[in-house]
Design an enzyme around this catalytic site. Structure first.
Site, PDB file in Angstrom:
ATOM      1  N   GLY A 182       0.946  -1.079  -0.133  1.00  0.00           N
ATOM      2  CA  GLY A 182      -0.058   0.059   0.023  1.00  0.00           C
ATOM      3  C   GLY A 182       0.944   1.056  -0.040  1.00  0.00           C
ATOM      4  O   GLY A 182       1.991   1.229   0.224  1.00  0.00           O
ATOM      5  N   ASP A 220       6.452  10.702  -8.077  1.00  0.00           N
ATOM      6  CA  ASP A 220       6.519   9.855  -6.619  1.00  0.00           C
ATOM      7  C   ASP A 220       7.421   8.758  -6.969  1.00  0.00           C
ATOM      8  O   ASP A 220       7.128   7.449  -6.468  1.00  0.00           O
ATOM      9  CB  ASP A 220       5.123   9.283  -6.504  1.00  0.00           C
ATOM     10  CG  ASP A 220       5.475   8.932  -4.773  1.00  0.00           C
ATOM     11  OD1 ASP A 220       6.235   9.293  -4.218  1.00  0.00           O
ATOM     12  OD2 ASP A 220       4.356   8.290  -4.372  1.00  0.00           O
TER      13      ASP A 220
END
Length: 829
Positions: free
Chosen positions: A507, A623
């Site tokens: 996650g 990211d």
């Protein structure tokens, strides 16, 4: 130049029968000496040598200068570029009437320095080869003659090479330009089609094809670099300077380290290249422009096409052949291609045997320049307009109307199918040409057409049956294909595929990832997105755009689900998981060897380069971190989670966006609030490189409670020349290529520079890792120096997964700006 034949009575004046022999190793030709055969002169420091040479497999001879200390003969200047000689033993380079002259085997003058008259004593004139590669003609009388202005020098008459200390200038008084002109090919130093010159209207360089067509500019000089040559920001080898006065303007350059062997060339490829010789091994390319070979105007000649994605780059259009096979074998494509069969339309617009020419479609091409535009409503009318003009060789018809081309076609490029600039151009051929499958045998054409039609029908039926059968096997609820190869899944389908999202793989900030299996047994990774507020149409549009992008180093997006607030992405499953699991949580069975780490770094760079530079719109990932780098079964690295990255149109270089990403990998510009560019990804990539080397997080807490920051240590070792292998992950036991480790550390330091303009592009990083481009020692970023001086500022660098620092949270924002103050550390030229 008119050839002048000298008789035997003139030989004494030319240093013939009565001339002295050259002393071995001498650097000077005096008025009573001559050079011929295998004789050479060598500069005083042994850097350069001058004499007769033969390029490649040619049988012709030229007077030239080459590097003495470089193993492979590399010629930097040629005197008689256009007039070679056939017998070097009968030819002479000597001094006559104050000029340096070259006589061929028939004693005809074929080259001269061309001085009309001098104030010097002709008997005292000497030619000296200097240790910087400059060949000068000067008055040898007087004790201080060596310091005087040369009567003539090779630096003012360059060939294809610009050496340190030389100039590429524009004389404002005479309007004369100094040109750097390519060789014709590897075996012929005659002036080629490509030349570099100083723009008389501004402080920039331009490259022209055939002295006319400009196809590249350096951009203006800002006192340090050329605006369109960002590679110069990585330069700590060359010191460029610009001089502009009432008489002339010119650029020159020198080397910070004079022991380096370096040259700047106008290459036969039509590109300018800066190369350096290191470790007595080979020439290393520092940079080249234009970057893409097919950006060179008319590189493939008439009726030739340039394809950036193929080798060789050049091919002939269908129905054409190489004009000169020998030239093409030497990679000289300038002669282009010629028709295999002449056109039916010949003199005065007549036709042959009553048959007219025909047109063959060439799809996915860039259209040539210099077209004639017509306002015509249909493609048939456009074709007829070309057909009725015997000089018309091609036409194109689209929404912009009809375009015609007369004569030879130049600068054709074969583009990819998805390229937005790709068009179809229709090339004129004889009706009897083989491109129309045997136009002389109509019966054969009819039979072939019938058989072909039957075959097509059979194939179509087979395809239809296969598709129907496959759909029956693979139907997944309400899933349906959308633009490209994406599938729009229903939420229940993915719920079933993942067993109600029970097998969690990991996650992150955008959501959790679950393992799933489609009905056809395909294993996938399904990401449930959180806090995604796009409307369904906007989400589908953005994801469909991303879904059309495929690259071996990008995780393939198979499909998506957009059901109200439920947003999911479906990716290919990666057997070896994410990079962080191998670096930070590894056991002995998961250790990544150095060779694998290097390939992973290269793969990430290639993936990001594709997103930044090869897509129709620039895509900024936002990211980059080890958690978003996935590894397939062969440990090929693939950039993941770019599905919701920021799309930036090609008309824009920056984008304002809300802050995203992971602390520890964020570029300083995120903190300062300015609009970001793709260089934000470059910064994050640099941080990942450090972790690839060390095998641990960049920030760690030591036993004494202090924070260790690996980039500061690595930068200091890299710049100061310390033990680079000591930076390696301990599990590797120093087992790595030291040059590769040093290269990775250099790149990482360049990538994390505080000033985004100093950071390299990902395309440059790829070239460096592939060995096509060199990388110099970087400056230590100011932010790392600040950290060393004041460790309180470490919080900004902490990764979000590191130990909690709640007690220092208040100082986070205040220290970030000072830690990453935007400081231009470039002292490059």
């Amino acid at each position: 130049m008119a050839l002048v034949k000298y008789t035997s009575s003139d030989k004494s004046a030319l240093g013939g029968e009565r001339s002295c022999c050259l002393s071995p190793g001498a650097d000077t030709i005096s008025a009573n000496q001559t050079l011929s055969g295998d004789q050479t002169i060598i500069s005083s420091g042994g850097n350069f040598e001058l004499g007769f040479f033969t390029p490649g497999k040619s049988s012709k001879f030229y007077i030239g200068i080459w590097y003495k200390k470089v193993r492979q003969q590399t010629v930097v200047w040629v005197a008689n570029r256009e007039t070679p000689i056939s017998d070097k033993n009968s030819a002479h380079l000597t001094i006559s009437d104050g000029n340096l002259v070259l006589l061929n085997e028939s004693q005809a003058l074929i080259w001269s320095t061309g001085l009309n008259s001098t104030n010097s004593n002709n008997s005292s004139v000497v030619a000296v080869l200097l240790d910087n590669g400059n060949f000068v003609l000067r008055d040898g009388s007087g004790s201080n003659s060596s310091l005087g202005q040369p009567l003539w020098q090779s630096f003012d008459n360059p060939a294809d090479t610009w050496l340190p200390g030389g100039r590429i200038a524009f004389d404002k008084r005479t309007q004369r330009k100094q040109l750097l002109t390519s060789w014709k090919n590897a075996e012929d130093p005659a002036p080629g089609l490509f030349s570099l010159e100083l723009d008389p209207n501004g402080s920039q360089y331009i490259i022209r094809w055939n002295r006319t067509e400009q196809y590249w500019t350096s951009g203006s000089w800002n006192g340090h670099i050329f605006s369109l040559v960002p590679e110069m920001r990585l330069n700590y080898i060359y010191n460029f300077s610009y001089v502009d006065n009432e008489n002339e303007s010119y650029f020159t350059y020198s080397l910070y380290n004079p022991s380096i062997i370096s040259r700047f060339i106008m290459d036969v490829s039509g590109q300018i290249k800066q190369l350096s010789w290191f470790d007595n091994s080979d020439w290393n390319l520092f940079w080249s422009q234009p970057r893409q070979q097919c950006e060179v105007y008319a590189y493939c000649g008439e009726f030739g096409t340039c394809n950036q994605n193929s080798l060789p780059f050049c091919n002939c259009l269908e129905g054409f052949r190489h004009k000169s096979e020998s030239d093409w074998n030497l990679r000289d494509y300038s002669g282009g291609c010629v028709r295999e069969m002449n056109l039916q339309c010949e003199n005065n617009g007549t036709t042959s045997n009553g048959r007219r020419d025909r047109f063959l479609a060439s799809p996915f091409m860039s259209l040539p320049e210099n077209s004639q535009s017509l306002t015509i409503g249909t493609q048939g009318d456009c074709e007829n307009a070309c057909l009725n003009n015997c000089s018309c060789t091609a036409y194109a018809f689209d929404g912009n109307g009809c375009s015609l081309w007369n004569g030879e076609l130049l600068n054709l490029q074969q583009l990819s199918e998805g390229d937005g600039n790709a068009r179809t151009i229709y090339i004129r051929h004889s009706a009897s040409s083989s491109v129309f499958s045997g136009g002389k045998n109509n019966q054969g054409v009819i039979i072939g057409a019938v058989l072909g039609s039957v075959a097509v029908v059979v194939v179509l039926l087979a395809i239809i049956i296969a598709v129907v059968w496959r759909k029956r096997r693979q139907t997944v609820g309400s899933s349906k294909p959308v633009e490209g190869s994406l599938v729009a899944f229903g939420y229940k389908d993915l719920q079933n595929a993942t067993k109600n999202f029970s097998d969690k793989l990991g996650g992150g900030g955008f959501g959790s990832v679950f393992k799933g299996t489609l009905p056809d047994s395909t294993v996938v990774a399904v990401k449930k997105l959180e806090s995604i507020n796009q409307g369904e149409k906007q989400f589908s549009t953005e994801v469909s755009t991303i879904g059309t992008i495929q690259h071996v180093n990008l995780v393939r997006l198979r499909g998506f689900c957009s059901d109200g607030n439920k947003k999911l992405l479906v990716y290919d499953y990666m057997e070896n998981g994410s990079l962080d699991s191998h670096l930070f949580h590894a056991n002995e069975s998961k250790v990544l060897e150095w060779k694998t780490r290097y390939e992973i770094a290269l793969g990430i760079a290639r993936g990001l380069s594709y997103l930044h530079e090869k897509c129709r719109d620039c895509i900024i990932h936002c990211d980059i971190k080890p958690e978003n780098i996935l590894l397939d079964a062969e440990f090929c690295s693939k950039v993941a989670d770019f599905g919701l990255a920021k799309l930036v149109g090609r008309d824009f270089s920056r984008v304002l966006t809300t802050m995203r990403g992971t602390r520890g990998y964020l570029a300083p510009e995120w903190i300062s609030g300015v609009a970001i560019t793709s260089k934000a990804d470059v910064y994050s990539y640099g941080m990942v490189l450090f972790e690839l080397v060390s095998g641990r997080r960049n920030s760690e807490n030591s036993e004494d409670g202090k924070v260790k920051y690996f980039p500061s240590w690595a930068a200091r070792v890299t710049v100061d020349g310390g033990d680079v292998l000591g930076l390696l992950d301990p599990v590797l036991d120093r087992n790595a290529d030291v040059e590769e480790v040093l290269k990775i550390c250099k790149i990482a330091c360049w990538c994390i520079q505080d000033d985004e303009n100093i950071r390299p592009s990902m395309g440059q990083v790829v070239q460096i890792l592939e060995g096509l481009m060199d990388v110099n020692l970087p400056p230590i970023p100011r932010s790392l120096q600040v950290f060393v001086e004041n460790q309180e500022h470490i919080i900004f660098f902490m990764d979000s997964s590191s130990a909690s620092q709640s007690s220092q949270t208040k100082s986070d924002n205040s220290s970030a700006n000072s830690t990453h103050s935007k400081t231009n550390t470039s002292s490059t030229n």
